[in-house]
Every structure is written in C-alpha cells, then in structure tokens.
Design an enzyme around this catalytic site. Structure first.
Site, PDB file in Angstrom:
ATOM      1  CE  LYS A 568      -1.888  -1.425   3.797  1.00 48.90           C
ATOM      2  NZ  LYS A 568      -3.322  -1.301   3.553  1.00 48.90           N
ATOM      3  CE  LYS A 574      -2.081   4.386   3.141  1.00 47.82           C
ATOM      4  NZ  LYS A 574      -3.433   3.813   3.110  1.00 47.82           N
ATOM      5  CB  THR A 675      -9.626  -0.980  -2.257  1.00 51.08           C
ATOM      6  OG1 THR A 675      -8.470  -0.293  -2.749  1.00 51.08           O
ATOM      7  CG2 THR A 675     -10.794  -0.014  -2.169  1.00 51.08           C
TER       8      THR A 675
END
Length: 842
Positions: A568, A574, A675
């Site tokens: 990602k 994150k 996603t």
C-alpha cells in the site's frame, strides 16, 4: 477504331472487412493480428519485436471494442438518459490488454493463436506499461468503478488528466527510494486511445474581472486579460464484462493555444519562441507535482482547474446538444467529485451558468447543488486541500469572487440556524482565517453538493461525528455511507486464474458478475480436497512470484514460507514501521534462540512514498536495512524481508494472489476504507488488522474467528489524544519493545551511519502520534496466533476459503448500485449491437 477500356465487373466479390474488425473466431483473430502487425506496425512476423506484437494485439482488441463503443454512445444519444460524470484527478487503470481479452471472453482463443505463431500471451502482455495515472487507492478505486459502471450498463464517463509521466517509477538505491520519470508513453503512442481534437476546450487562467450592468441593471461579469491553454481530449474505451456496454474515459492533455511566436522565432530567439508552449504543456506533465514550493502549489491548482474546466465544458455542451435548457441539468447529469481535487467544479459550474449562460444566482445554485455530489476519502486534516486566497485570486480571480459569494450566502444560513454563534461560523466558513487566509476545498464541496459520503461505515461515522460534525448538524440528510469495493474481474478472475478456475468448478461461472455467489463456496470449506487445492494454488502463486523476483531483482524467496505482505502507499499512519518493529523482535528472538521461529516467514513490502515525505522515505530505508542485515546474519534462518520496488497495479496482480497474511494495521480511525484489504482477502489471504476503515466490515462479513484482530479502537485512540501520551512509558514497561528500539537506536542496522534512524526512534519515544508503541504488544501477541493457525494447514485453508466465500459484499458492483440508486438516480441502459448485414452492391 479506338479501343474501349475493359469494363469493371458489375458484381464485385463480397469483401467482409467486418470479420477482421469484429469477429471473435480464432481464424479471424489470427488474420487481424497479422494484418495489424504488417499494416499498423510495418513488420512481418519474423522481424517483429514483442512490443510490435503487443501493439498489434491491442489494436485487434480495440477494433472489437470500437463498434460496441460507438453503439453505446449512439444509444445514449438516442435515448438521452441521465448520465454519470466521474471527476477524478487519478485513474490507476493498470494494463488494459488482458482486461480487454477477458471482457471479450477470448483469452483462451488468443493464447492459442499466439502459440501457433510462436508467441506467449503472457510475454506479450508484459510489454504493456502500466498507465500509472494514480498514486494508490483513490485512483484504483476510480478504475474499479468505471469497470463496474460499464458491466452494470449504467451510462457513465470518467474525466481526468492525461499525465505524460504519471506517478514516478521507484528504484531502490543504497536502500533509499529514488524517483525516476514514469514513461508510460515512451513509445510515443498508446494503442487504446483515440484523440478527439474536435472536442478541445479553451482554459483560461490569471487576468482580472470587469463588472458592468446591462440595460436592465443586471450585473454582468467578464473575465478578461487571461492567459489560455487548450485541453485536448483523449478517449479510452472501458469495456463491461458480459455486456455490450463500452464506457468512455476522457483524459485531457494541456497544449498551447499557439504553438510558438513566429516573429520571435524569426528574430532568432528560439527558446523564447516556444516558452508559452512549454509553460502550457507542463500542466499535464506529472501527477501531483511536489507542492512544497509556491510554484508547485500553483501548478497543482492549475491542474485541478484545468481538468474540471475541460470536463464541465464537455458536460454542459453535451447536455445542450440533447436538451434545450439548462434547468433540467440535474435530471440528466450527475457529477461525482472523487475527493477534493475536483471541488473547484462547484465554482466553475456556477461561473458557466451565470457568466456564460446568463442565469440568475438562485436558479444557478439550485442546478449546481442538484448536479454535484462529493465523496470524502480522508480524515487526515493535512489531506483536505486548502489554497491560499492570494494564490487562488491571482490564478482564478472570477472563481474566488464566486466562492466569496457562496460563503456570504452560506454564512447567512448558518446565522439563521445558530444566531450569534461566531465560533460555529468560523468552523463552517469556506474561508479559513488566520495569518494566511485559505480556501477550504472540502467545505466548498460540502456546501455545493446535494450528497456527501464516506467510503466505509466507520469512516462515515467519523465524518458525521468529528470531522464535519457541524455540517452534519446543518445538513443531516446529505450524509451517507458507500463502502468501497473492488472489481472481481481484475482482482480475481484476471489476476488469479488458477483460483478463479477452482471456484468456477465448484459454483459455476456466474460469480464474476455477481460476487454474492461466492457464498456458495462456504459449504465446501470443510472439504479436504478443496482445502488441498486452495493451498496448492497458493503455493504455485508463491512460486511464480518468487521466480519473478529472482529474475527481476536477483533476490531469492522461499515459497514454502508464510508470505506476509504489506502492500500500500507508504504513510506513517499505515504503520509499516509497526510491522518492522515486529520483524526486529523476531530477529532478536532468532538471535537468542535459533529455534524460536516456529513458522518460516517472508515479509514483503510494496509501497511508494511521496517524494517530499522524509519520514516515509526513511522507513523504506529501514525496511531495506533490516532485510539486508537479516540476510547477512548466518545465525538467523527462516526469516527474510524484501522491499519489492516500484509497486503498481501489474505488480499487485502478481503479489496479491501469493499472499498468505495481509497486513492492515493502520492506526484505528485514520484509514478511510482501504481496498487492498478487500483484494487480498478475496484471493485467500487472512487479515491481521485493527478496527479501522473497511476492516470493521470485513471482520463482520468473514466472522471474528476468521480475522486476526489487535490494537486500540478508534475511540480509544481518540481518547488518548485528550491527555499527553509518551511512547517512552510503553518502552519502559515492555522489555521486548525496549530491546527492539534500543537495537534500532544503536545503529545496528546502519553501522556506517549510527544515527541514521534516530528520527524514527525519537518519534516513537516522543508523542508517538500513530500509537505504534501502544499497539506493539497486542500486535506481537496476535502474530503468535497467526503462527498457531498456520501450523495447522487444514484449519488455515478452511479459514482462507471462508474469507473468500464471504467477500461478495465488497464487489465494486454493489457499491456502484448503491451510488446509482441512492445518490445519482441512474437507470441502466442496455446496449444492442446488431449483426453486420453484408450486401452485394451493383
């Protein structure tokens, strides 16, 4: 006597050119491929390169889409339905060839055709560069949505920028990320595009405004003394799966209004002669130019207005070709703003309606708000765009006037609702007061849209409860949730054909158009034969990835190990760094006890950091340093770390099918949706994650027992902000965390630069904004549960099957249906493509 010429035959032979352009028969496909190789590429098969073969095959596929494409537009012109216009600064399409073949249903036939010609389809597909017109989830979501819109037969268009270079190509040099231009157009052509110069749009910047009154006293505003560029559209077909619909993605390239000043050129000043041309074309050169400088900020704002201006001119022009009034624009057009980048559309549509079409403010505002809807993709305040009033007014003076007027009227509404509440007005205002006045683009979108949505249930609640609390109180009916989804065509059928075949063998071939059918896999989860097949497929996918990494990067991966992936965008929230801290903990255990690692693990990372984001780039450097250190330590076995360079859609298609464990470990309350978590679970990876973004709903769907949960909740993270927090407290209480941070601080992973990672250590021991130290122990304990399950292959396989079987909700088809029914008011339009009728002509 004069000889008469030989008469032309009155009945010529039938020449069925349409067969070579439209037929899906293998013989026609082979003939079309060879014809394009000869006549489009100028090569015979023996002299053609793989690139020639790719371009030829792409044109074969495009030929077969064009007729459907034309009939799609013709049908819309005839029926005049309401159409969706999706405005996005990013469209991360990836490669189109394999997707086009799947949409046409001819992948096996084309593979055999190429084999007969001595070519391998995979090798040919590898020649296609990724269309890197996006940075991550935002752009890939836009691409998934276009796929679903076409597959579901909704009339839709995408609008964006045709960046010459797109997102950068990432290389790793001495452990550091280095950015190179991403040359997706390096061959000078993109075989999927068709230029539409007849639809070019003039785009103005700078200048000033003149205010006058007409003979009736009505105010008229002219934007004058502007500098102009031209937006040239390039159309790309977006085919639906199992349908005749082919939608349009229209990307705009900036060109000069005049190529160069011939007088200056003839005078010998060649550089100045093309100055305006170069200045114009830089607008569409690069995706997200570094906006640390004033020049960078100006260029980025130019980009956003450029594509919005082009899109709205196109939309309004199309509307007026089929309707004789603008009052019904909301009945015929829905514009969706994908995040704040296109938010200037609110002011631009008002400008078009008032200045160019003579509408009064009130009806123009009713049309604007009835047409526009806004999707928010972030809760990070720094990602909510704010432009200085000075910059905005210099670049777009008329739009700033319109925004001030929108704000004046809006604040009057706020005053009526909350009389005398100055704090509320300040919080809601479109203009942020302070040392530097700024235009709040998210507020412009919130005020100018009839619908606002988040992209996961938790995210939407945070928008209503926290980020846009006052707006929600004022306009509660506008807010809704639309949880993101991914297209199963690319993210299972295309990227994981072995698993797709196994699924089809059990439940039939209908699931790519109806992902809810995956639920029929659940009763097979206890079938030992399916468990073995799923594990064998996963192993072969890991072998394929290991082969690719070895061939491309010379790094050896162990396919028998657990493949643990975090793929990602690189951002501190994150928490790739939390992953690395756990890896260092495993490394420390292995150094103390070679038998401590119960499960061999390969940790794989894929991510790009923004070029100006120092901490993110330092984390990439650390990942590589830890990997190098572990590889060089002969005492450590069964543990490896590798950062796979240049993560992109085509690389994701290789990595995701090979993943065993999906790392979704962001600080709770900060990830809007995600996603990648959906794609990985759909392909049989188990998830370790926090209750953040769509993780919450994934866990609900797959079952809490089939999800590795750890960490603080969003509410706990929020509460921790109310009092001072120090990572040092966790450091002092947890011996293993202390050992990990001490090893990092000691320079063990950077012996030549012992202080290299000091900024990371200081952040961890300071306020630790993203709460890595708070979640470290819970994360490590959860990873032990991962080991426990992986040591029982049958239970692991059963859990993986249940994850796949319960992912039907996360299809982008479901998301698009919700948008269409609840926000856009769209109806499906079936596209009929009549068969060719060949007639002999006299």
């Amino acid at each position: 006597m004069t000889q008469q010429p030989t008469p032309i035959a009155t009945v010529p032979p039938r020449i069925l050119v349409e067969d070579d352009r439209s037929s899906l028969h293998p013989k026609a496909l082979a003939r079309a491929f060879l014809d394009h190789l000869l006549y489009s590429e100028g090569h015979t098969p023996d002299a053609a390169t793989l690139r020639d073969s790719f371009e030829s095959l792409a044109l074969v596929v495009r030929d077969r889409l064009v007729r459907r494409w034309i009939h799609t537009q013709r049908t819309y012109d005839q029926q005049n339905p309401k159409r969706l216009y999706y405005l996005s600064a990013e469209f991360l399409l990836g490669r189109a060839l394999s997707n086009g073949l799947i949409s046409l249903g001819v992948t096996p036939e084309v593979k055999r055709v190429l084999q007969d010609l001595g070519l391998d389809l995979e090798d040919v597909c590898e020649e296609e560069p990724d269309a890197g017109l996006g940075n991550g989830g935002l752009g890939r979501l836009a691409a998934c949505f276009l796929d679903s819109l076409a597959t579901l037969d909704y009339p839709a268009y995408g609008y964006g920028i045709r960046y010459q270079f797109g997102i950068f190509e990432q290389i790793i040099r001495d452990g550091w990320q280095v950015e190179k231009p991403e040359l997706w157009l390096k061959h000078g052509m993109n075989p999927w595009e068709i230029a539409r110069p007849e639809r070019a749009v003039k785009v103005d910047f700078y200048g000033r405004t003149e205010h006058t009154r007409d003979h009736n006293g009505k105010l008229e505003v002219r934007w004058v003394d502007t500098r102009s560029v031209v937006g040239l559209p390039f159309d790309t077909p977006i085919p639906g799966y199992g349908t005749n619909t082919v939608s349009t993605l229209r990307l705009w390239q900036a060109t000069a209004s005049e190529e160069f000043d011939l007088g200056v050129f003839n005078a010998g000043d060649y550089e100045r002669a093309v100055q305006d041309k170069n200045a114009s074309e830089v607008i569409s050169k690069v995706l997200y130019p570094n906006d640390e400088s004033i020049v960078g900020k100006e260029l980025r704002l130019k980009q956003e207005y450029f594509f919005v201006r082009c899109a709205l001119a196109d939309i309004v022009g199309r509307h007026l070709r089929h309707n004789n009034r603008l009052a019904n624009l909301p009945d015929k057009a829905a514009m969706q703003l994908n995040d704040t980048h296109p938010a200037i559309a609110v002011a631009e549509l008002m400008r078009l309606l008032i200045d160019e079409h003579g509408l009064a403010w009130e009806p123009a505002w009713e049309i604007t708000r009835g047409t526009i809807a806004y999707t928010n993709h972030t809760v990070l305040s720094e990602a909510l765009e704010r432009w200085s009033v000075d910059l905005f007014g210099r670049l777009l003076p008329r739009h700033l006037e319109i925004i001030f007027e929108i704000n004046r009227r809006f604040l009057e509404e706020v005053e009526r609702r909350w009389p005398g509440d100055g704090d509320r007005k300040g919080a809601l205002s479109l203009i942020e007061e302070g040392r530097t006045k700024k235009v709040r683009m998210a507020h412009l979108a919130l005020v100018g849209a009839h619908a606002v949505n988040g992209v996961a249930a938790l995210h939407s609640e945070i928008l209503k409860r926290d980020l846009f609390h006052d707006f929600h109180e004022l306009y509660p009916e506008r807010f809704s949730n639309k949880t993101n989804g991914v297209t199963p065509r690319r993210w299972l059928l295309q990227c994981n054909p072995r698993l797709a075949s196994a699924i089809t063998a059990r439940i039939g071939a209908g699931w790519p158009r109806d992902l809810d059918q995956l639920a029929r896999l659940a009763p097979h989860a206890d079938d030992p034969a399916l468990q073995r097949e799923v594990m064998a497929i996963k192993h072969q996918n890991k072998v394929d990835l290991a082969t690719f990494v070895q061939q491309r990067h010379g790094v050896t991966l162990d396919p028998s190990s657990l493949f643990d992936m975090q793929v990602k965008r690189l951002h501190e929230y994150k928490r790739q760094l939390l992953n690395v801290l756990h890896i260092i903990a495993l490394y420390g255990r292995a150094r103390r006890d070679p038998g401590a690692l119960r499960v061999p693990r390969t940790f794989l990372f894929g991510a790009k950091a923004a070029p100006g984001y120092f901490m993110a780039k330092l984390i990439i450097r650390l990942i590589n340093a830890v990997g190098d250190t572990i590889r060089a330590d002969p005492a450590v076995r069964g543990l490896s770390v590798y950062f796979v360079p240049n993560y992109r859609v085509s690389l994701a298609e290789r990595m995701i099918p090979a993943c065993d464990l999906s790392e979704q470990i962001s600080t709770a309350g900060l990830e809007a949706s995600g996603t990648g978590n959906m794609k990985l679970s759909l392909n049989g990876a188990l998830t370790i994650g926090t209750l953040d973004g769509a993780n919450v709903e994934i866990r609900e769907q797959v079952g809490a027992e089939n999800f590795f949960l750890f960490g603080m909740t969003a509410e706990e993270v929020a509460r921790s902000r109310y009092s001072p927090y120090s990572g040092r407290l966790a450091y002092e209480r947890d011996a293993e965390l202390r050992d990990v941070i001490d090893l990092l601080a000691s320079g063990h992973f950077s012996p030549g630069e012992p202080g290299l990672f000091r900024p990371l250590v200081d952040a961890l021991l300071g306020d630790d904004h993203y709460r890595l130290t708070a979640d470290f122990r819970s994360y490590c304990d959860c990873q032990r549960r991962v080991d426990d399950l992986y040591l029982d292959p049958a239970r692991w396989a059963r859990t993986a099957i249940l994850n796949m079987a319960r992912m039907g909700y996360f299809s982008s088809d479901r998301t698009i249906r919700q948008y269409a029914q609840e926000i856009w008011g769209l109806e499906t339009v079936a596209i009929e493509v009549p068969p060719y009728v060949s007639t002999d002509q006299e």
